[in-house]
Design a protein around this motif. Structure first.
Motif, PDB file in Angstrom:
ATOM      1  N   TRP A  43      -3.377  -3.712 -15.855  1.00  0.00           N
ATOM      2  CA  TRP A  43      -3.785  -4.535 -15.365  1.00  0.00           C
ATOM      3  C   TRP A  43      -3.240  -5.874 -16.020  1.00  0.00           C
ATOM      4  O   TRP A  43      -3.624  -5.847 -17.169  1.00  0.00           O
ATOM      5  N   HIS A  85       6.142 -12.150 -15.849  1.00  0.00           N
ATOM      6  CA  HIS A  85       7.022 -11.354 -15.332  1.00  0.00           C
ATOM      7  C   HIS A  85       7.345 -10.385 -16.656  1.00  0.00           C
ATOM      8  O   HIS A  85       7.684  -9.261 -16.485  1.00  0.00           O
ATOM      9  N   ARG A 113       4.932  -7.622 -17.407  1.00  0.00           N
ATOM     10  CA  ARG A 113       4.978  -6.542 -16.283  1.00  0.00           C
ATOM     11  C   ARG A 113       6.264  -5.589 -16.640  1.00  0.00           C
ATOM     12  O   ARG A 113       6.071  -4.015 -16.457  1.00  0.00           O
ATOM     13  N   GLY A 164       4.069   0.532 -12.800  1.00  0.00           N
ATOM     14  CA  GLY A 164       3.314   0.482 -11.661  1.00  0.00           C
ATOM     15  C   GLY A 164       1.899  -0.566 -12.159  1.00  0.00           C
ATOM     16  O   GLY A 164       1.224  -0.826 -11.342  1.00  0.00           O
ATOM     17  N   ALA A 177       0.004  -3.831 -12.372  1.00  0.00           N
ATOM     18  CA  ALA A 177      -0.133  -4.799 -11.439  1.00  0.00           C
ATOM     19  C   ALA A 177      -0.529  -6.154 -12.007  1.00  0.00           C
ATOM     20  O   ALA A 177      -1.472  -6.172 -12.728  1.00  0.00           O
ATOM     21  N   ALA A 237      -2.083  -9.698 -11.379  1.00  0.00           N
ATOM     22  CA  ALA A 237      -3.388 -10.137 -10.310  1.00  0.00           C
ATOM     23  C   ALA A 237      -3.582 -11.591 -10.446  1.00  0.00           C
ATOM     24  O   ALA A 237      -3.527 -12.027 -11.575  1.00  0.00           O
ATOM     25  N   LEU A 293       7.645 -14.737  -9.517  1.00  0.00           N
ATOM     26  CA  LEU A 293       7.060 -13.336  -8.816  1.00  0.00           C
ATOM     27  C   LEU A 293       6.070 -13.475  -7.851  1.00  0.00           C
ATOM     28  O   LEU A 293       5.310 -14.659  -7.847  1.00  0.00           O
ATOM     29  N   ALA A 352       2.170 -12.261  -6.686  1.00  0.00           N
ATOM     30  CA  ALA A 352       1.197 -11.152  -7.237  1.00  0.00           C
ATOM     31  C   ALA A 352       1.269  -9.736  -6.630  1.00  0.00           C
ATOM     32  O   ALA A 352       1.543  -9.670  -5.613  1.00  0.00           O
ATOM     33  N   ASP A 353       1.037  -8.724  -7.362  1.00  0.00           N
ATOM     34  CA  ASP A 353       0.925  -7.268  -7.010  1.00  0.00           C
ATOM     35  C   ASP A 353      -0.512  -7.208  -6.351  1.00  0.00           C
ATOM     36  O   ASP A 353      -0.481  -6.605  -5.268  1.00  0.00           O
ATOM     37  N   ARG A 354      -1.393  -7.926  -6.709  1.00  0.00           N
ATOM     38  CA  ARG A 354      -2.761  -7.875  -6.236  1.00  0.00           C
ATOM     39  C   ARG A 354      -3.220  -9.372  -6.035  1.00  0.00           C
ATOM     40  O   ARG A 354      -3.298 -10.217  -7.224  1.00  0.00           O
TER      41      ARG A 354
END
Ligand code: ZN
Ligand code: ZN
Length: 318
Positions: free
Chosen positions: A61, A76, A79, A85, A87, A89, A137, A139-141
């Motif tokens: 996370w 970025h 990650r 995978g 995320a 947030a 980017l 956010a993934d969440r």
């Protein structure tokens, strides 16, 4: 009730002498609160974690407290180096700051340049922002108030929306021990470099501080920077506990009240636009040299203008 967890603070330099605190949470699904700037993940965070016996590539996370460049500039890059995978947030109200480098200069980082004739300082700020943000980017969440992030073994972070410093500022609350990772939501007298609070929405900032003080009541605060106490003289630690927590929250409210009184000295012209000189009475009330706007703290214009614009949260009732 979850047991307290190990928190590893990581000190990341940014810009011209700034320092931001990133926190690694040692949980089954390891989390990083904030990322520093573009160079921080590989240059500072990874070696610091290694020295502490942890690995950036295990991080699941990447939790942004808000969208300012000193906190998400490394998102970025982090990650890319974290677990597959992992995320990122962030609260939805700061999404644009993660998606667009330009949004920083168009927003909080650019307000002073609307009033100051300082092309070299503007160019320098622009260059720092471009270099300091590792990528644009989404956010993934996308977070909202009340969301809960499970970190494994019953350990949970609750998302408390604490806007004011930025629209999408959140505090991550570790349920059980009730520790709050507040990023920049609490300002007191600003960081050691800014030496002045930064908040763009005074009404929202007051409401967030009161909510933290009366309702959330964190036992400990993990701050994004070392902050100056309400007198603006003494630099506090980035991690506060016990009585220092309500003192920091009340101190932030006290400083805000002083700024509100100073802002009330500014006469908003009916027709022509505001100039740097329009802010001089407020600067003088706060003890700065009225005739030298370049010497006022970097966040002076961004914060004071918040009192002159109509707030989304309604009229500036106290
Ligand atoms: Zn910030
Ligand atoms: Zn910050």
């Amino acid at each position: 009730m979850a047991e307290p967890i190990r928190v590893v603070p990581i000190v990341c330099p940014f810009g011209l002498g700034g320092v931001v605190y990133v926190y690694y949470l040692d949980t089954p699904e390891p989390a990083l609160v904030d990322t520093g700037v573009a160079a921080s993940p590989a240059g500072v965070i990874e070696p610091a974690l290694q020295a502490a016996g942890f690995r950036l590539e295990d991080v699941r996370w990447i939790l942004a407290t808000h969208g300012h460049w000193d906190h998400i500039g490394g998102a970025h890059a982090a990650r890319t180096l974290a677990a597959p995978g992992a995320a990122v947030a962030l609260h939805g109200a700061d999404a644009e700051l993660l998606a667009q480098r330009r949004a920083h200069l168009n927003g909080y980082a650019g307000v002073r340049f609307r009033y100051l004739d300082a092309p070299e300082l503007l160019a320098q700020t622009e260059a720092l922002l471009l270099e300091g943000i590792s990528g644009e980017l989404a956010a993934d969440r996308v977070l909202a108030d009340g969301d809960r992030i499970p970190l494994g073994r019953g350990i949970t972070l609750a998302v408390v929306h604490t806007p004011g410093h930025s629209a999408g500022s959140v505090s991550y609350l570790l349920e059980g021990p009730n520790w709050a990772f507040t990023g920049d939501a609490v300002q007191i007298h600003g960081s050691g470099t800014n030496r002045f609070p930064l908040f763009v929405d005074p009404a929202a900032y007051r409401a967030s501080l009161r909510r933290l003080l009366a309702e959330v009541r964190p036992a400990e605060l993990y701050l994004g920077h070392r902050l100056l106490d309400p007198t603006g003289e003494t630099l506090l630690e980035s991690h506060l506990a016990g009585e220092a927590v309500p003192a920091a929250l009340r101190g932030s409210l006290d400083v805000e009240e002083r700024l509100a009184a100073a802002a009330a000295q500014i006469a908003v012209p009916a027709q022509q636009p505001l100039t740097a000189q329009s802010f001089a009475p407020a600067a003088e009330a706060l003890g700065y040299r009225a005739d030298d706007p370049l010497s006022w703290p970097p966040s002076f214009f961004a914060t004071l203008s918040g009192y002159l614009a109509p707030s989304e949260s309604g009229p500036p009732a106290r």
